[in-house]
Design an enzyme around this catalytic site. Structure first.
Site, PDB file in Angstrom:
ATOM      1  N   THR A 145       0.875  -1.190   0.000  1.00 37.39           N
ATOM      2  CA  THR A 145       0.000   0.000   0.000  1.00 37.39           C
ATOM      3  C   THR A 145       0.907   1.233   0.000  1.00 37.39           C
ATOM      4  O   THR A 145       1.360   1.658  -1.052  1.00 37.39           O
ATOM      5  CB  THR A 145      -0.970   0.003   1.201  1.00 37.39           C
ATOM      6  N   THR A 182       0.665  -4.197  12.181  1.00 34.23           N
ATOM      7  CA  THR A 182      -0.290  -4.188  11.083  1.00 34.23           C
ATOM      8  C   THR A 182       0.336  -4.526   9.772  1.00 34.23           C
ATOM      9  O   THR A 182       1.068  -3.724   9.212  1.00 34.23           O
ATOM     10  CB  THR A 182      -0.805  -2.778  10.914  1.00 34.23           C
TER      11      THR A 182
END
Lengths: 394, 394
Positions: A145, A182
């Site tokens: 991302t 994460t």
């Protein structure tokens, strides 16, 4: 990135049109024969649809494929999100000719927007057609991302019972904290193993890696770490000498990937080990390490390369841990800047400032109170972190 | 800033040369007659020398003067720091002709550097000579560090027993979190009161104000809140109708000052109330409010005026509070953007984005689980916050 393919697995990555910028956003790992699998998932109470689906499927302990998209987290998307996660797995299963229940899924990206499932279904046949052993590099790219670079690590180990390989890829740049940082992480080995034997090793590896890093103290709804074993090497995990060698290799690969996540974190310029020694207890040591590693004031000082040790002591002081401030020693790299709770003077600070210019260094906090130790890996808080996260969706 | 002087007190502020930029950095409050005093101090384990001195002196319940410097926190300065805090009090006592034990001190600024006590001792006579009732405005300026503006609030109340006044000034812009937000605050009233009666009122006021704001989750080593009562109005706190009026006035002044701290916080552009309703318990509501109010990802999205509600849910999800994500409703100002855990669509987000452009608005998180409520006041995390804190000491 020196990434080796792993026998028994093929992989691919391509641009399916989920990301607006035309980058790769859909990846596939295919296990030539059913692989043993173990998984770890986010402990966030808000869990994405793909995490829910994997949790349902992973107790089987075996899988044939993992399909992963970036650009959309498929989280907070209601029951339709669950349906789309299933459709995503089905699209891979159909393209590969395997059972739907043997496919795991992962998603990462913006929360709360409908997963563009049509793109994924349309791209699935091409994705399957692109599978090849070296495709793991494309896969590593397709799961990113805000990461700056694809991140992967491979090791090979020779044991008394034969040779095996372990290849891991990871994505993760923001929403990182120790409670299973994460990220998405996929670990592939050609060892032969049962899922039950993999699980404790994966948990142990995470404790030493992804549970020890922080970028911003936020945790994601999509964290997924999967370990797959193909058995293609013919070497069994239970064979003499293998288990220890694999535990060590897994720990090394996960730790290197975890550090890389911090190095490549959003806006990150520094990788800093926060090491606490001599706390009253391990829990107290961890409290202090967390308070310091998450403190915006410490992290902005790291960005500014400012040896502002008062902020480190102030963060430790609010952590809830018991200690005597007048007994604290503080080191930046090899340079002591606080002795007995007071600064060591301008010369020490100047030397510490030199250390702060480096890309990686430890900060050691000695409390002289007991046996408690802990360490975390953190990064600086930069202008770019704010820019990246203020503009993320625009 | 509409700041009224308070009968029974005179104040002053001047530049003593502690700050390198030549701004005012030394302030003095003088009580014409011994005032009753109550105080609250940082709960950080690392406590500055002036905090230690005040803690020693405040049980007396009376004081004649408060001397405050900015530009240096006199914290982590060892025993010499304690000696200099005492010398600072003594300098004021000698200039005013009052007993040394009746002087309180406060410091704010860089941690770990020796307090430039010579500047303070030299400036003390001029400071005392400058005292006047309206000097409170100069005082409010002299206590600032990275604050953009001086902050003060005055109210007057008419009661059945007579009229009284309450004037408060505050400094604080970074190192702010609910555990007694990092600041110096001085509250002056002309009521006649005993210290014992002031203490619970001050604690109650803090619970409603400074314990409900956050900027960066860091806490300071120097937090000090003092409430002084001169008695100059001739109205007693115990007189009919006064106590309630004073409690209400104190709550209002402290809350306005606290909000102002957030509005004027380092790099802050938004004042945002994080309101949690329907949690299983008050503790759970507070957990969620804290996780959301401190989340760097939520705060950068606020800075970017991005209705990225997924980050709010993700922060709530990692807070440790129990709730069902599929039951969550979320509002930005009057606009509902999440219903039953899923987004309300593009139109709602566009409307929410309009709200986010404002300088102040609430974010309401409804959990539909129980009676627990909590609210905190936070601000955005901006590029300027990072700049200010990366460069603070240079």
């Amino acid at each position: 990135m020196q990434l080796l393919s792993c026998p028994g697995f093929a992989a691919a990555g391509l641009a399916a049109g989920i990301k607006k910028n035309g980058r790769k956003d859909l990846g596939l790992i295919f296990c030539e024969r059913p692989a043993a699998v173990a998984g770890l998932f986010t402990r966030n109470r808000v869990q994405a649809a793909p995490v829910r689906l994997d949790r349902e499927r992973i107790p089987r302990g075996r899988c044939r494929a993992v399909i992963v998209n970036s650009g959309n987290a498929n989280c907070c998307t209601g029951e339709e999100g669950d349906r789309r996660a299933r459709r995503m797995a089905r699209a891979a299963a159909q393209a590969l000719g395997v059972a739907e229940e043997e496919v795991l899924v992962a998603s990462t990206g913006v929360i709360g927007e409908p997963l563009p499932i049509d793109c994924i279904e349309q791209a699935a046949p091409a994705l399957a057609a692109a599978l090849r052993p070296e495709g793991i590099a494309d896969f590593a790219e397709a799961i990113l991302t805000t990461d700056r670079v694809p991140k992967g690590v491979s090791v090979e180990r020779e044991t008394a019972s034969g040779r095996f390989r372990l290849t891991g890829v990871v994505k993760g740049a923001g929403m990182i904290r120790p409670d299973l940082a994460t990220l998405l992480c996929f670990l592939l080995t050609d060892l032969a193993a049962e899922a039950e034997a993999l699980r404790p090793l994966l948990a142990e590896g995470a404790a030493r890696s992804f549970n020890r890093i922080t970028v911003d103290g936020d945790t994601s709804t999509n964290d997924t770490v999967l370990l797959l074993a193909s058995g293609a090497s013919g070497v069994g995990l239970a064979a003499p000498g293998v288990r220890e060698a694999f535990r060590e290799a897994l720990g090394e690969v996960m730790e290197r990937l975890a550090r890389w996540v911090v190095r490549d974190a959003e806006g990150s310029n520094k990788v800093v080990d926060i090491v606490v020694r001599g706390a009253a207890s391990e829990a107290d040591a961890r409290r202090i390490a967390e308070a310091v590693a998450h403190s915006p004031l410490v992290k902005t000082a790291l960005f500014g390369e400012d040896a502002n040790w008062g902020r480190i002591l102030a963060a430790a002081g609010r952590s809830g841990a018991e200690f005597d401030p007048a007994a604290v020693n503080l080191y930046v790299g090899p340079v002591q800047i606080v002795a007995g709770g007071a600064g060591c003077g301008k010369e020490a600070e100047a030397a510490a400032t030199e250390v702060l210019r480096a890309e990686a260094f430890p900060i050691v906090i000695e409390l002289g109170r007991g046996p408690g130790t802990a360490s975390l890996v953190t990064c600086d808080l930069s202008i770019d972190y704010v820019k990246i996260n203020a503009d993320y969706r625009s």
